[in-house]
Design a protein around this motif. Structure first.
Motif, PDB file in Angstrom:
ATOM      1  N   ALA A  16       0.824  -1.212   0.000  1.00 19.49           N
ATOM      2  CA  ALA A  16       0.000   0.000   0.000  1.00 19.49           C
ATOM      3  C   ALA A  16       0.858   1.261   0.000  1.00 19.49           C
ATOM      4  O   ALA A  16       0.374   2.350  -0.279  1.00 19.49           O
ATOM      5  N   SER A  17       2.138   1.116   0.336  1.00 21.86           N
ATOM      6  CA  SER A  17       3.015   2.284   0.423  1.00 21.86           C
ATOM      7  C   SER A  17       3.744   2.598  -0.878  1.00 21.86           C
ATOM      8  O   SER A  17       4.418   3.618  -0.965  1.00 21.86           O
ATOM      9  N   ILE A  18       3.618   1.721  -1.836  1.00 18.10           N
ATOM     10  CA  ILE A  18       4.279   1.988  -3.120  1.00 18.10           C
ATOM     11  C   ILE A  18       3.460   3.058  -3.853  1.00 18.10           C
ATOM     12  O   ILE A  18       2.274   2.877  -4.078  1.00 18.10           O
ATOM     13  N   PRO A  19       4.078   4.198  -4.163  1.00 14.01           N
ATOM     14  CA  PRO A  19       3.324   5.278  -4.788  1.00 14.01           C
ATOM     15  C   PRO A  19       2.687   4.819  -6.105  1.00 14.01           C
ATOM     16  O   PRO A  19       3.255   3.987  -6.813  1.00 14.01           O
ATOM     17  N   ASP A  21       2.324   6.052  -8.994  1.00  8.24           N
ATOM     18  CA  ASP A  21       3.054   6.171 -10.262  1.00  8.24           C
ATOM     19  C   ASP A  21       4.312   5.302 -10.293  1.00  8.24           C
ATOM     20  O   ASP A  21       5.085   5.358 -11.247  1.00  8.24           O
ATOM     21  N   MET A  22       4.502   4.527  -9.249  1.00 16.28           N
ATOM     22  CA  MET A  22       5.608   3.564  -9.281  1.00 16.28           C
ATOM     23  C   MET A  22       5.082   2.142  -9.183  1.00 16.28           C
ATOM     24  O   MET A  22       5.822   1.207  -8.872  1.00 16.28           O
ATOM     25  N   ALA A  28      13.277  -3.688  -3.031  1.00 15.23           N
ATOM     26  CA  ALA A  28      14.575  -4.328  -2.815  1.00 15.23           C
ATOM     27  C   ALA A  28      14.804  -4.611  -1.324  1.00 15.23           C
ATOM     28  O   ALA A  28      15.441  -5.587  -0.957  1.00 15.23           O
ATOM     29  N   SER A 110      10.827   2.185   6.399  1.00 17.93           N
ATOM     30  CA  SER A 110      10.862   2.610   4.999  1.00 17.93           C
ATOM     31  C   SER A 110      10.999   1.402   4.072  1.00 17.93           C
ATOM     32  O   SER A 110      11.278   0.292   4.515  1.00 17.93           O
ATOM     33  N   LEU A 111      10.775   1.703   2.805  1.00 17.55           N
ATOM     34  CA  LEU A 111      10.974   0.714   1.739  1.00 17.55           C
ATOM     35  C   LEU A 111      12.052   1.237   0.820  1.00 17.55           C
ATOM     36  O   LEU A 111      12.197   2.446   0.644  1.00 17.55           O
ATOM     37  N   GLU A 112      12.795   0.345   0.220  1.00 17.21           N
ATOM     38  CA  GLU A 112      13.718   0.763  -0.830  1.00 17.21           C
ATOM     39  C   GLU A 112      13.276   0.100  -2.117  1.00 17.21           C
ATOM     40  O   GLU A 112      13.243  -1.119  -2.227  1.00 17.21           O
ATOM     41  N   LEU A 113      12.891   0.938  -3.066  1.00 18.28           N
ATOM     42  CA  LEU A 113      12.405   0.426  -4.346  1.00 18.28           C
ATOM     43  C   LEU A 113      13.553   0.372  -5.347  1.00 18.28           C
ATOM     44  O   LEU A 113      14.348   1.297  -5.438  1.00 18.28           O
ATOM     45  N   ALA A 114      13.596  -0.714  -6.094  1.00 15.83           N
ATOM     46  CA  ALA A 114      14.623  -0.835  -7.133  1.00 15.83           C
ATOM     47  C   ALA A 114      14.260   0.097  -8.277  1.00 15.83           C
ATOM     48  O   ALA A 114      13.098   0.185  -8.672  1.00 15.83           O
ATOM     49  N   GLU A 115      15.250   0.824  -8.774  1.00 17.10           N
ATOM     50  CA  GLU A 115      15.020   1.719  -9.908  1.00 17.10           C
ATOM     51  C   GLU A 115      14.894   0.890 -11.162  1.00 17.10           C
ATOM     52  O   GLU A 115      15.837   0.233 -11.572  1.00 17.10           O
ATOM     53  N   ALA A 118      17.154   2.187 -13.948  1.00 20.94           N
ATOM     54  CA  ALA A 118      18.554   2.389 -13.569  1.00 20.94           C
ATOM     55  C   ALA A 118      19.473   1.590 -14.494  1.00 20.94           C
ATOM     56  O   ALA A 118      19.091   0.569 -15.015  1.00 20.94           O
TER      57      ALA A 118
END
Lengths: 118, 259
Positions: A16-19, A21-22, A28, A110-115, A118
């Protein structure tokens, strides 16, 4: 023993926290804070997380667990100390009237999203 | 799930992939990490959903003027027998009901129903064989009770000294039972449980003559080392020895709320 339920909640909150537009981004790493007084076994939670994360954006994500020490403050003499043994009286004045400042955490920081680009 | 957390989350991101800190004015910071990942602040309690449900239960119990006791212990410490005997006394003055949790079987519910109090049995099997009763499970069980005809609700939690301590169900008081056959060291091994409770029962004292090594004072001292000032009642659910102070505590706690 309820690590499976906790793992499921983590996945749910993380998703639910993933924006918007992402959407579709891969997670990750999940940064979690776990107080030393909380009834969670880190290894067991990692195992459950790995299982529950399958076929979600969190599949393969690292569950990073930061342990939070149990900090207390004496309400009588205002002394503050870290509780590292099963004893909850003030180490300065022996009063039992204390407030726990930390140690009960079970928080997703927090979450770290893979780019993807990238 | 119970709540839609999206609008409570300070989740932010930005699209530049540079390797630096770049906080937005007025927004939570997003950090682009060296490893090519983007950090999104979440800052939420994992058990948020339970805490919100527990709060709703507590409000309902306040509105309905119902005193709720959450009774916890390890398996086999005498929860059900204690409850059977306790109900027999309390029901002289109060309208009581019980919610009883068990991973499977209805044995406890059958025993408690003999008291005449309404009993709702929860088999956590349906909820995934859980090790504790969560607030939403209690909320669901309440539909089986007439809340207008109730003063005291006792929740007999799943036998477990670890997990139930972590889950608020909206109760007013928590009590833990430790039996003398379990060893004096248990409060030190399960500090959260003894920390979170408001009273402790040291049960099965009728067995003390057969337990040469059990030190009652040490057990009580260990409990108070974890929770200074907590009342410790030495009881035998079998003979009802020591039940007076326990019942007094329960009655006065209930009256405090019921008026």
């Amino acid at each position: 023993m309820h690590e499976m339920g906790v793992a499921m909640q983590i996945i749910e909150i993380a998703q639910a926290s993933i924006p918007a537009d992402m959407a579709g981004a891969r997670v990750a790493r999940v940064n979690l804070k776990v107080g030393k007084l909380s009834a969670i076994v880190a290894d067991s939670l990692r195992f459950c997380f790995e299982v529950v994360a399958r076929e979600t954006p969190l599949e393969g994500a690292e569950l990073h667990i930061e342990e939070v020490p149990v900090q207390a403050r004496c309400n009588a003499c205002r002394h503050e100390w870290t509780i590292d043994q099963p004893a909850f009286a003030c180490t300065a004045c022996e009063s039992g009237d204390i407030t726990l400042l930390s140690g009960r955490e079970l928080d997703i920081e927090s979450l770290e999203l893979a780019e993807e680009d990238a | 799930m119970l709540l839609d957390g999206i609008n409570r989350i300070k989740a932010l991101h930005h699209k530049d992939g540079h390797d630096h800190h770049h906080p937005h004015a007025g927004d939570a910071p997003v950090e682009t990490r060296a490893s090519g990942t983007r950090e999104i602040k979440v800052v939420r309690r994992v058990l948020d959903a339970n805490e919100i449900m527990a709060k709703a239960n507590r409000q309902l119990f306040a509105d309905q003027k119902i005193f709720v006791l959450n009774l916890m212990s390890s398996p086999g410490s005498g929860k059900t027998t204690t409850l059977e005997k306790t109900l027999r006394h309390l029901m002289q003055d109060f309208r009581c009901a019980v919610i009883v949790g068990d991973i499977c079987t209805t044995q406890d519910a059958d025993r408690l129903a003999a008291s005449g109090a309404p009993v709702v049995q929860i088999n956590t099997d349906e909820f995934g064989g859980d090790c504790h009763l969560a607030a939403h499970v209690i909320e669901k069980a309440l539909s089986g009770l007439d809340l207008d005809d109730l003063d005291i609700l006792i929740v007999e939690n799943i036998g477990n000294l670890v997990c139930p301590a972590e889950f608020d169900i909206g109760e007013d008081k928590r009590a833990v039972i430790l039996s003398v056959t379990e060893g004096e060291d248990k409060p030190l091994k399960y500090p959260l449980m003894f920390r979170e409770c408001d009273a402790a029962l040291l049960n099965k004292i009728d067995l003390l003559p057969y337990l040469e090594d059990f030190d009652v004072k040490l057990a009580a001292d260990n409990i108070r080392q974890i929770h200074p000032g907590m009342p410790v009642f030495e009881t035998s659910a079998k003979t009802e020895e020591g039940f007076g102070p326990w019942l007094d505590w329960l009655r006065s706690s209930a009256k405090e709320k019921l008026g």
